[in-house]
Design a protein around this motif. Structure first.
Motif, PDB file in Angstrom:
ATOM      1  N   HIS A  78       0.194  55.156  58.160  1.00 39.42           N
ATOM      2  CA  HIS A  78       1.230  55.071  57.133  1.00 39.42           C
ATOM      3  C   HIS A  78       0.675  54.470  55.839  1.00 39.42           C
ATOM      4  N   LYS A 134       7.129  49.754  62.790  1.00 41.65           N
ATOM      5  CA  LYS A 134       7.520  51.168  62.707  1.00 41.65           C
ATOM      6  C   LYS A 134       8.817  51.325  61.913  1.00 41.65           C
ATOM      7  N   VAL A 137       8.200  51.004  57.887  1.00 43.15           N
ATOM      8  CA  VAL A 137       7.725  52.179  57.144  1.00 43.15           C
ATOM      9  C   VAL A 137       8.800  53.238  56.970  1.00 43.15           C
TER      10      VAL A 137
END
Length: 166
Positions: A78, A134, A137
């Motif tokens: 990411h 997680k 992002v």
């Protein structure tokens, strides 16, 4: 605030110290059930009660937690390499002085902060670190912090870590 999908609150009891701001976060969360709140605070507070991800590190160990979140963010890809190349400088303190380092060197530094290793250091379960990173992002993400992050010997480092995750 009106466009955020994720709120990251660290070192801030926003509910009691910034109630107008907290009300806006709550209104945003209530207007869209996909909006999530990540709260990092060793103390339980009203903010922790509305958090979808409540991370409760050992006091003073939030740097290790954020390094671990950055580890997951980088590990999972990411990162926008063009943005990093054009806009980001990485620094490390070597022998008491700042030194420029490459993104690759920063990535190698983060290898020491896998969620499993960080769990042993900061007391937050690895699965919670993974889940929060997680979510982080899934932007746009808006971060809020106050004196709980700033007023300490390594306050600048903590602030820089929040920026690193973004």
């Amino acid at each position: 605030i009106d466009h955020a999908q994720t709120f990251f609150l660290i070192g801030s009891n926003t509910a009691e110290c910034h109630p107008v701001l907290f009300d806006r976060i709550m209104a945003r969360k209530q207007s869209d059930r996909s909006v999530k709140v990540i709260c990092v605070d060793p103390r339980k507070s009203p903010v922790s009660t509305i958090a979808d991800h409540y991370l409760q590190p050992i006091p003073g160990m939030d740097l290790e937690l954020m390094h671990s979140m950055a580890h997951v963010i980088v590990r999972d890809g990411h990162v926008d390499p063009d943005f990093v190349d054009k806009n980001v400088q990485f620094k490390a303190v070597v022998d008491g002085s700042p030194k420029s380092v490459s993104f690759e060197e920063y990535t190698r530094f983060l290898e020491d902060f896998s969620p499993e290793k960080a769990e042993k250091l900061c007391g937050v379960p690895a699965a919670q670190i993974e889940s929060a990173a997680k979510q982080f992002v899934k932007g746009p993400t808006t971060s809020f912090w106050t004196m709980g992050l700033n007023q300490r010997i390594r306050g600048v480092w903590a602030n820089n870590l929040v920026h690193n995750m973004h």
